[in-house]
Scaffold this active site. Structure first.
Site, short mmCIF file in Angstrom:
data_model
loop_
_atom_site.label_atom_id
_atom_site.label_comp_id
_atom_site.label_asym_id
_atom_site.label_seq_id
_atom_site.Cartn_x
_atom_site.Cartn_y
_atom_site.Cartn_z
N TYR A 58 42.70 38.37 27.96
CA TYR A 58 42.39 37.67 28.98
C TYR A 58 42.93 36.40 29.02
O TYR A 58 43.28 35.79 30.44
CB TYR A 58 40.88 37.82 29.35
CG TYR A 58 40.48 37.37 30.67
CD1 TYR A 58 40.66 38.48 31.41
CD2 TYR A 58 39.54 36.54 31.10
CE1 TYR A 58 40.33 38.38 32.82
CE2 TYR A 58 39.26 36.47 32.42
CZ TYR A 58 39.61 37.41 33.35
OH TYR A 58 39.15 37.01 34.65
N LYS A 117 39.08 30.76 34.62
CA LYS A 117 37.51 31.08 34.93
C LYS A 117 36.83 29.95 34.54
O LYS A 117 35.54 29.53 35.33
CB LYS A 117 37.07 32.52 34.42
CG LYS A 117 38.13 33.67 35.19
CD LYS A 117 37.62 33.73 36.57
CE LYS A 117 38.16 35.10 37.30
NZ LYS A 117 38.20 35.27 38.69
N SER A 132 38.65 47.24 45.29
CA SER A 132 38.33 45.62 45.30
C SER A 132 36.98 45.30 45.29
O SER A 132 36.01 46.09 45.79
CB SER A 132 38.95 45.09 46.46
OG SER A 132 40.30 44.95 46.42
N GLY A 170 39.77 38.63 49.92
CA GLY A 170 40.06 39.35 48.71
C GLY A 170 39.80 40.69 48.79
O GLY A 170 39.94 41.42 47.54
N LEU A 207 42.85 46.74 41.27
CA LEU A 207 44.44 46.39 41.12
C LEU A 207 44.44 45.35 40.07
O LEU A 207 45.45 45.33 39.22
CB LEU A 207 44.85 46.08 42.38
CG LEU A 207 44.99 47.16 43.41
CD1 LEU A 207 45.57 46.73 44.80
CD2 LEU A 207 46.09 48.23 42.97
P1 NDP Z 1 41.68 42.87 43.53
O1 NDP Z 1 43.18 43.16 43.31
O2 NDP Z 1 41.10 44.02 44.33
O3 NDP Z 1 41.56 41.57 44.37
C1 NDP Z 1 42.14 40.48 44.06
C2 NDP Z 1 42.42 39.70 45.36
O4 NDP Z 1 43.11 38.32 44.99
C3 NDP Z 1 43.38 40.40 46.32
O5 NDP Z 1 42.85 40.74 47.60
C4 NDP Z 1 44.68 39.59 46.57
O6 NDP Z 1 45.31 39.75 47.82
C5 NDP Z 1 44.03 38.21 46.11
N1 NDP Z 1 44.91 37.13 46.06
C6 NDP Z 1 45.80 36.99 44.97
N2 NDP Z 1 46.52 35.95 45.41
C7 NDP Z 1 46.20 35.39 46.48
C8 NDP Z 1 46.45 34.14 47.31
N3 NDP Z 1 47.53 33.34 46.65
N4 NDP Z 1 45.90 34.00 48.37
C9 NDP Z 1 44.83 34.82 48.84
N5 NDP Z 1 44.49 35.98 48.04
C10 NDP Z 1 45.19 36.17 46.90
O7 NDP Z 1 41.05 42.74 42.05
P2 NDP Z 1 39.45 42.43 42.02
O8 NDP Z 1 38.50 42.81 43.00
O9 NDP Z 1 39.22 42.96 40.50
O10 NDP Z 1 39.28 40.77 42.05
C11 NDP Z 1 38.59 39.92 42.83
C12 NDP Z 1 37.87 38.83 41.94
O11 NDP Z 1 37.07 39.43 41.07
C13 NDP Z 1 39.02 37.97 41.14
O12 NDP Z 1 38.49 36.76 41.08
C14 NDP Z 1 38.56 38.78 39.76
O13 NDP Z 1 39.22 37.79 38.61
C15 NDP Z 1 37.11 38.96 39.72
N6 NDP Z 1 36.86 39.71 38.60
C16 NDP Z 1 37.19 40.91 38.40
C17 NDP Z 1 36.65 41.65 37.38
C18 NDP Z 1 37.25 43.14 37.02
O14 NDP Z 1 37.07 43.86 36.09
N7 NDP Z 1 38.10 43.80 38.06
C19 NDP Z 1 35.63 41.44 36.57
C20 NDP Z 1 35.22 40.10 37.10
C21 NDP Z 1 35.64 39.16 38.12
P3 NDP Z 1 46.78 40.21 47.94
O15 NDP Z 1 46.48 41.70 47.16
O16 NDP Z 1 46.80 40.47 49.39
O17 NDP Z 1 47.73 39.46 47.44
#
Ligand code: NDP
Length: 257
Positions: free
Chosen positions: A158, A165, A20, A14, A197
Site C-alpha cells: 500500500y 491516507k 466504485s 468519484g 478499479l
Molecule cells: P474507484 O477507482 O472506483 O474511484 C476512484 C475515483 O477517484 C475515480 O472516480 C477517479 O476518477 C477519481 N480520481 C482520481 N484522480 C482524480 C482527479 N485528479 N480528480 C478527480 N477525481 C479523480 O475506486 P474506489 O471506489 O476504491 O476509491 C474511492 C476512494 O475509496 C479512494 O479514496 C480510495 O482510496 C478509497 N478506499 C478504497 C478502498 C478499496 O479497497 N477499494 C478501501 C478504503 C478506501 P476517474 O476514474 O474519472 O479518473
C-alpha cells in the site's frame, strides 16, 4: 432510513464504475432522499455514471467535470454548483490516485514525484474541496472522505498511498476544527478492502480479501453498500455530534493484532 437526508443537496465525487465506493454511497443517499450532484474526471467515468443513473432510475441534479489536480477545475465546478443549485449540505470525497508502479515493492523506492502526486490527489484535494464547498454550505453541512487502514499500519504494497491516507486523516481533524464554527462537520470512513478499479492497482489485493475473511471479527468482507450506509450516517443528523472522526467499516479487522 427513507428520509434521513430528504431534500439535502449533496455532491458526490468519484464514481468511476458500478464497483466504485462512491456508487455505493450514491444508492444509499438516493434511497434516503438526497438531491445528488456528481463530479467526474475522465469522460469514460461520465459515460459510466450516466448509464448507471439511467439503469437505476436516479435523477442527478447536476453532473460536472472536476479534476482535483487543478485549482481552476475545482473553482469552476463549485461555481457551477453555486449558480445552478445554490446551497449544498454535503460533499462525499471519494477520490485518490498514486502511480501503480509505486503500489508494490519497497516504500523506500517511492519517487519524489510519486510522493507529491499521491498527496496532491489523495489528501490535498480534500483541503481544496472543503474550502470551495464551505462557501456553499451556508446552512451548515457534512463532508466525508474515504480512507484505509494503511494509514495507521504498514500494509504490504500500500506504500505511498498509506502515507497519503495518513495525511488525509490528519487533514480531516484539522479541517474539522476549522469548519466546526461554521456548522460543518468533517469525517472519514475507513473501509476494508473492496474490489474496485483503484484497488486493482494495489499489488496482491486479492490476498487482502482472504485475510479479512479469516481474521476479522465478522469473518467477511465489507461491500460498497455498507460503506454507503456509514457515509449516509455522517451525512445525516444522526451524526450531528460527531466530527473529526475516522469510522472503521471493516468487519472489525482494525482491532485485531
Ligand atoms: P474507484 O477507482 O472506483 O474511484 C476512484 C475515483 O477517484 C475515480 O472516480 C477517479 O476518477 C477519481 N480520481 C482520481 N484522480 C482524480 C482527479 N485528479 N480528480 C478527480 N477525481 C479523480 O475506486 P474506489 O471506489 O476504491 O476509491 C474511492 C476512494 O475509496 C479512494 O479514496 C480510495 O482510496 C478509497 N478506499 C478504497 C478502498 C478499496 O479497497 N477499494 C478501501 C478504503 C478506501 P476517474 O476514474 O474519472 O479518473
Amino acid at each position: 432510513m427513507s428520509n434521513l437526508v430528504e431534500g439535502k443537496n449533496i455532491v458526490i465525487m468519484g464514481v468511476a464504475s458500478e464497483r466504485s465506493i462512491a456508487w455505493g454511497v450514491t444508492t444509499s443517499l438516493h434511497k434516503a432522499g438526497a438531491n445528488l450532484i456528481f463530479t467526474y474526471r475522465q469522460e469514460r467515468s461520465y459515460g459510466k455514471l450516466t448509464k448507471l443513473l439511467d439503469k437505476h432510475n436516479i435523477e442527478a441534479k447536476l453532473i460536472i467535470p472536476c479534476d482535483v489536480a487543478s485549482d481552476e477545475s475545482i473553482t469552476n465546478a463549485f461555481n457551477s454548483i453555486k449558480e445552478k443549485i445554490g446551497v449544498i449540505h454535503g460533499v462525499v470525497h471519494s477520490v485518490a490516485f498514486a502511480n501503480r508502479e509505486e503500489l508494490k515493492g519497497e516504500y523506500a523506492n517511492t519517487s519524489r514525484e510519486g510522493f507529491l502526486l499521491a498527496h496532491e490527489i489523495s489528501a490535498f484535494s480534500l483541503v481544496a474541496v472543503t474550502k470551495a464547498a464551505k462557501e456553499l454550505m451556508t446552512e451548515g453541512g457534512s463532508i466525508v472522505t474515504q480512507t484505509y487502514l494503511g494509514s495507521e499500519r504498514v500494509i504490504q504494497n500500500y506504500n505511498i498511498m498509506g502515507v497519503a491516507k495518513a495525511s488525509l486523516e490528519a487533514s480531516v481533524r484539522y479541517l474539522a476544527e476549522d469548519m466546526g464554527k461554521y456548522g460543518i462537520r468533517v469525517n472519514a470512513v475507513s473501509a476494508g478492502p473492496i474490489r474496485t478499479l483503484s484497488a486493482k492497482g494495489v499489488s496482491g489485493f486479492n490476498e487482502k480479501l482472504g485475510v479479512i475473511e479469516k481474521k476479522a471479527p465478522l469473518r467477511r468482507n465489507v461491500d460498497q453498500d455498507q460503506v454507503g450506509d456509514a457515509t449516509l450516517f455522517f451525512m445525516s443528523e444522526l451524526s450531528r455530534g460527531v466530527t473529526g472522526e475516522v469510522l472503521h467499516v471493516d468487519s472489525g479487522y482494525h482491532i485485531i493484532g
